[in-house]
Enzyme design. Structure first.
Site, PDB file in Angstrom:
ATOM      1  N   ASP A  65     147.222  58.859  17.523  1.00  0.00           N
ATOM      2  CA  ASP A  65     146.300  59.990  17.366  1.00  0.00           C
ATOM      3  C   ASP A  65     146.871  61.000  16.381  1.00  0.00           C
ATOM      4  O   ASP A  65     147.475  60.617  15.379  1.00  0.00           O
ATOM      5  CB  ASP A  65     146.063  60.623  18.742  1.00  0.00           C
ATOM      6  CG  ASP A  65     144.662  61.187  18.900  1.00  0.00           C
ATOM      7  OD1 ASP A  65     144.381  62.216  18.259  1.00  0.00           O
ATOM      8  OD2 ASP A  65     143.856  60.614  19.650  1.00  0.00           O
ATOM      9  N   HIS A  99     143.916  67.236  19.033  1.00  0.00           N
ATOM     10  CA  HIS A  99     143.196  66.088  19.580  1.00  0.00           C
ATOM     11  C   HIS A  99     144.109  65.179  20.398  1.00  0.00           C
ATOM     12  O   HIS A  99     143.792  64.796  21.529  1.00  0.00           O
ATOM     13  CB  HIS A  99     142.554  65.320  18.419  1.00  0.00           C
ATOM     14  CG  HIS A  99     141.569  64.275  18.820  1.00  0.00           C
ATOM     15  ND1 HIS A  99     141.928  62.967  19.053  1.00  0.00           N
ATOM     16  CD2 HIS A  99     140.229  64.329  19.002  1.00  0.00           C
ATOM     17  CE1 HIS A  99     140.844  62.264  19.359  1.00  0.00           C
ATOM     18  NE2 HIS A  99     139.798  63.073  19.328  1.00  0.00           N
ATOM     19  N   ASN A 193     130.892  58.368  18.271  1.00  0.00           N
ATOM     20  CA  ASN A 193     130.037  59.494  18.652  1.00  0.00           C
ATOM     21  C   ASN A 193     128.780  59.625  17.789  1.00  0.00           C
ATOM     22  O   ASN A 193     128.297  60.727  17.553  1.00  0.00           O
ATOM     23  CB  ASN A 193     130.824  60.809  18.554  1.00  0.00           C
ATOM     24  CG  ASN A 193     132.043  60.833  19.450  1.00  0.00           C
ATOM     25  OD1 ASN A 193     132.093  60.156  20.482  1.00  0.00           O
ATOM     26  ND2 ASN A 193     133.044  61.601  19.065  1.00  0.00           N
ATOM     27  N   ASP A 237     132.383  47.893  26.462  1.00  0.00           N
ATOM     28  CA  ASP A 237     132.733  47.304  27.762  1.00  0.00           C
ATOM     29  C   ASP A 237     132.356  48.172  28.947  1.00  0.00           C
ATOM     30  O   ASP A 237     131.905  47.675  29.972  1.00  0.00           O
ATOM     31  CB  ASP A 237     134.236  47.010  27.806  1.00  0.00           C
ATOM     32  CG  ASP A 237     134.636  46.009  26.740  1.00  0.00           C
ATOM     33  OD1 ASP A 237     134.188  44.851  26.838  1.00  0.00           O
ATOM     34  OD2 ASP A 237     135.376  46.377  25.809  1.00  0.00           O
ATOM     35  N   SER A 263     136.218  60.107  22.524  1.00  0.00           N
ATOM     36  CA  SER A 263     137.669  60.331  22.471  1.00  0.00           C
ATOM     37  C   SER A 263     138.206  60.817  23.806  1.00  0.00           C
ATOM     38  O   SER A 263     139.365  60.566  24.146  1.00  0.00           O
ATOM     39  CB  SER A 263     138.013  61.367  21.400  1.00  0.00           C
ATOM     40  OG  SER A 263     137.926  60.830  20.112  1.00  0.00           O
TER      41      SER A 263
END
Length: 278
Positions: A65, A99, A193, A237, A263
């Protein structure tokens, strides 16, 4: 057991024989003052899981990240050395964006310590693998995935990948595949998103068809699919909490903010996988 019971019952001083059952407390709730704001933990039934297991420092999760704020008091005891910044080619890991720190808090903010929030794992070890600053390249993503897999001293079992973009990359596909096939590593990926069907419009890396990859959509508190979340009958999934998720962010002695996105859903799943593995 049956034979032992029969032998005991033959003794005149024994009235009855029964198993010594394992029992657990009911719905273990941590004392972190902002726990009540973590609706996602209740949605994934974390308290019932915590009755059985609360994590382990033997389980290591790689957070691929923007880095992790290493001084956050709600994270520091669950962080492991060995991280790397592939964006700037340095071992001096910093998170100037926030983040990655937010993702880390959902996976493993220290719980029952009387401060802040609680992660899915009360105990875990997380390694920051930074390649976003705040954007990144496929080449550096590949480096991070390969580092997490091949640096066996870190013992990373799971990577959280709350990122995506760009087209199909054979190099990234091969790196994720190798991490699973040769190192037994799970790759948890955010579905994206854009509010689109990933079966029709693939989102990478979550749309790579690999057995060690779990693609995660986001749900709101009422259990419905978040309006921004990608979805896909074949390519996604499962879904996890991803709207107004409170977690750790950089700043001072430790700050907290609520973010939304797949996220934020992704680390709920990475955290649950780590808890199960423990």
């Amino acid at each position: 057991m049956a034979q032992a019971a029969k032998q005991y019952l033959a003794h005149p001083a024994v009235a009855y024989v029964e198993p010594n059952y394992l029992v657990y407390p009911v719905e273990t709730i941590p004392d972190d003052p902002r726990y009540d704001e973590l609706w996602g933990m209740e949605r994934i039934r974390a308290p019932e899981a915590w009755d059985v297991a609360q994590g382990s420092h033997d389980i290591v999760v790689g957070v691929i990240d923007t880095g992790i704020f290493m001084q956050h008091p709600d994270l520091i005891n669950n962080l492991a050395p060995g991280g790397y910044d592939f964006a700037n080619n340095t071992a001096n890991l910093e998170d100037t964006h926030g983040h990655g720190t937010h993702v880390a808090g959902t996976i493993g903010a220290v719980a029952d310590n009387g401060i802040g929030v609680a992660g899915v794992n009360w105990q875990v070890k997380m390694v920051g693998l930074k390649f976003l600053d705040p954007s990144g390249t496929t080449a550096n993503a590949i480096r991070a995935v390969e580092y997490a897999a091949t640096n066996t001293a870190l013992k990373i079992k799971i990577t959280n990948n709350s990122w995506g973009g760009g087209g199909y990359s054979q190099g990234l596909y091969d790196a994720i595949k190798k991490a699973g096939e040769e190192y037994g590593q799970l790759f948890i990926a955010a579905a994206g998103n854009d509010g689109v069907d990933n079966d029709v419009d693939p989102h990478y890396p979550s749309s790579y068809e690999l057995p060690n990859l779990i693609a995660v959509a986001a749900i709101a508190e009422d259990g419905t699919l978040a309006d921004f979340s990608n979805y896909g009958t074949n390519s996604v999934d499962l879904a996890a909490p991803g709207v107004d998720i409170l977690s750790t962010v950089p700043g001072g002695s430790g700050q907290y903010e609520a973010y939304s996105g797949t996220s934020m859903a992704c680390p709920h799943v990475a955290g649950a996988a780590a808890l199960l593995w423990s």
